[in-house]
Design an enzyme around this catalytic site. Structure first.
Site, mmCIF file in Angstrom:
data_model
loop_
_atom_site.group_PDB
_atom_site.id
_atom_site.type_symbol
_atom_site.label_atom_id
_atom_site.label_comp_id
_atom_site.label_asym_id
_atom_site.label_seq_id
_atom_site.Cartn_x
_atom_site.Cartn_y
_atom_site.Cartn_z
ATOM 1 N N CYS A 83 14.019 55.001 51.197
ATOM 2 C CA CYS A 83 12.927 55.971 51.277
ATOM 3 C C CYS A 83 13.529 57.362 51.300
ATOM 4 C CB CYS A 83 12.140 55.695 52.548
ATOM 5 S SG CYS A 83 10.825 56.859 52.784
ATOM 6 N N ASN A 110 12.577 45.237 43.634
ATOM 7 C CA ASN A 110 13.720 45.802 44.351
ATOM 8 C C ASN A 110 13.756 45.423 45.828
ATOM 9 O OD1 ASN A 110 11.434 47.600 43.668
ATOM 10 N ND2 ASN A 110 12.276 48.913 45.255
HETATM 11 N N1 PLP Z 1 13.098 51.204 39.552
HETATM 12 C C1 PLP Z 1 13.520 50.339 40.478
HETATM 13 C C2 PLP Z 1 13.022 48.927 40.441
HETATM 14 C C3 PLP Z 1 14.431 50.746 41.467
HETATM 15 O O1 PLP Z 1 14.860 49.866 42.376
HETATM 16 C C4 PLP Z 1 14.872 52.095 41.464
HETATM 17 C C5 PLP Z 1 15.794 52.573 42.515
HETATM 18 O O2 PLP Z 1 15.679 52.256 43.669
HETATM 19 C C6 PLP Z 1 14.400 52.959 40.470
HETATM 20 C C7 PLP Z 1 13.511 52.478 39.538
HETATM 21 C C8 PLP Z 1 14.846 54.389 40.405
HETATM 22 O O3 PLP Z 1 16.144 54.449 39.868
HETATM 23 P P1 PLP Z 1 16.984 55.786 39.802
HETATM 24 O O4 PLP Z 1 17.568 55.966 41.168
HETATM 25 O O5 PLP Z 1 18.012 55.527 38.752
HETATM 26 O O6 PLP Z 1 16.070 56.895 39.412
#
Ligand code: PLP
Length: 370
Positions: free
Chosen positions: A312, A141
């Site tokens: 964050c 991400n």
């Molecule tokens: N996994 C990744 C790689 C993410 O970028 C994010 C959100 O930033 C999440 C999980 C969490 O997602 P959610 O906001 O749908 O709980």
């Protein structure tokens, strides 16, 4: 309600909801019906949910033995797997989202390119006799670096492990085919691809056993109790129908233009993961010597939304642990900035951003490390 009028380049944190999704959600919110009820209104709500499920199944090319469980998003889907899988070892990469990382018993190291060290993973697995779950994200991400998930899955199969992938940052950006992929669990969220926040799903492949995280009534085939978020599910499925891979290729062209221009303006600019395969919309960069806060605040005042890394929850700026894991220097991690484009980013947005960057650079360039 006011819509945001500045330049929004923080799509990896959340994307604006597509207008067609808003329309469908409003229409669904006006409708009354609990999908567990047997009367006409209940049956209509059930139909909307099952149609949405089919939309997601089709988009992922999920197989006949795969189950799509609608959740409140990726955090819940990740927790369902990481807490529910009956295993003794949980190996994750060092750069996972916190909703995966919390459960790791061991972490796979990351190369300076931003790609996980697959050889290190194999060394961790040789001679393994314990029930093991491996969890590696499809793309990071922060850097957008695409991970070698096919190799991870092949290793998981070779050593008899379960394998999960958090596909949040690739879904809707690059095509996915779950029948070819061969993972046991796949996590998706709605709000990184034009859908609403608080929606998403876990795909449980090939009927692998997994207990529910939320217990109660029998919704979602006994896998997720609680009255379904009908408007959210319909909104998520509408966003899935609107996926446009070609559009993302065009976004890649804009991202490359932006990186080229910023590098020309600021020669000390470091772009992380530049030589690795990346999702087309993401650019993680740093101006060593200039703190992230300075860059973020200057851009915010100029009407530009970007991020210092992963969003964050406390709203504070912390040095990126992803960059640290990649071996970035202290100065680089302290000055990192993530720019993430999305479905409504225009060339004009990118040009405006470049000129705002130029203005900002003139003010901070003396601080840059030589
Ligand atoms: N996994 C990744 C790689 C993410 O970028 C994010 C959100 O930033 C999440 C999980 C969490 O997602 P959610 O906001 O749908 O709980």
């Amino acid at each position: 309600m006011a819509t945001f009028s500045g330049i929004y380049l923080d799509h990896n944190a959340t994307t604006p909801v597509k207008p067609q999704v808003c329309e469908k959600m409003l229409e669904t919110l006006m409708f009354t019906g609990n999908a567990s009820a047997i009367h006409k209104a209940g049956r209509e709500a059930r139909r909307l949910i099952e149609d949405s499920r089919q939309t997601v199944i089709k988009a992922l090319n999920a197989g006949p033995r795969d189950v799509v469980v609608f959740t409140s998003g990726a955090t819940e889907a990740n927790n369902m797997v990481l807490k529910g899988a009956e295993v003794e070892r949980i190996i994750t990469s060092a750069i996972e989202h916190p909703s995966v990382l919390f459960a790791a018993t061991e972490k796979i190291s990351v190369l300076p390119s931003g790609i996980i060290d697959v050889d290190a993973l194999e060394k961790m697995l040789v001679g393994n006799t314990q029930q093991t779950l491996i969890s590696v994200m499809m793309a990071n991400n922060e850097t957008g670096v695409i991970q070698p998930i096919e190799k991870v899955i092949a290793l998981a199969k070779k050593y008899g492990c379960l394998v999960h992938t958090d596909a949040v940052q690739t879904f809707g950006k690059i095509p996915m085919d779950l029948q070819k992929l061969g993972a046991d669990f796949v996590t998706i969220t709605g709000h990184k691809m034009g859908g609403p926040q608080g929606t998403g799903c876990l795909v449980i492949c090939n009927c692998v056993a997994l207990p529910p995280l939320l217990q109660g009534a029998a919704q979602e085939k006994n896998l997720r109790a609680g009255t379904e978020n009908l408007a959210g599910i319909v909104g998520f499925a509408t966003a899935v129908k609107l996926i446009d891979f070609e559009g993302y290729q065009k976004i890649g062209v804009l991202r490359d233009k932006l990186e080229k221009a910023l590098s020309a303006i600021s020669p000390a600019l470091k772009i992380f993961g530049k030589d690795a395969p990346r999702v087309p919309n993401t650019s993680m960069l740093a101006l060593p010597g200039v703190p992230s806060e300075t860059l973020l605040i200057a851009l915010d005042l100029a009407g530009v939304c970007v991020s210092s890394g992963s969003a964050c929850s406390s709203g504070t700026v912390r040095a990126s642990r992803v960059l640290k894991a990649m071996g970035a220097t202290e100065a680089e991690t302290q000055s990192a900035l993530r720019i993430s484009l999305g479905w409504n980013t225009t060339e004009n947005d990118v040009d405006c951003f470049i000129s705002k960057w130029q203005e900002m650079y003139e003010r901070v360039k003396d601080k840059c490390q030589k």
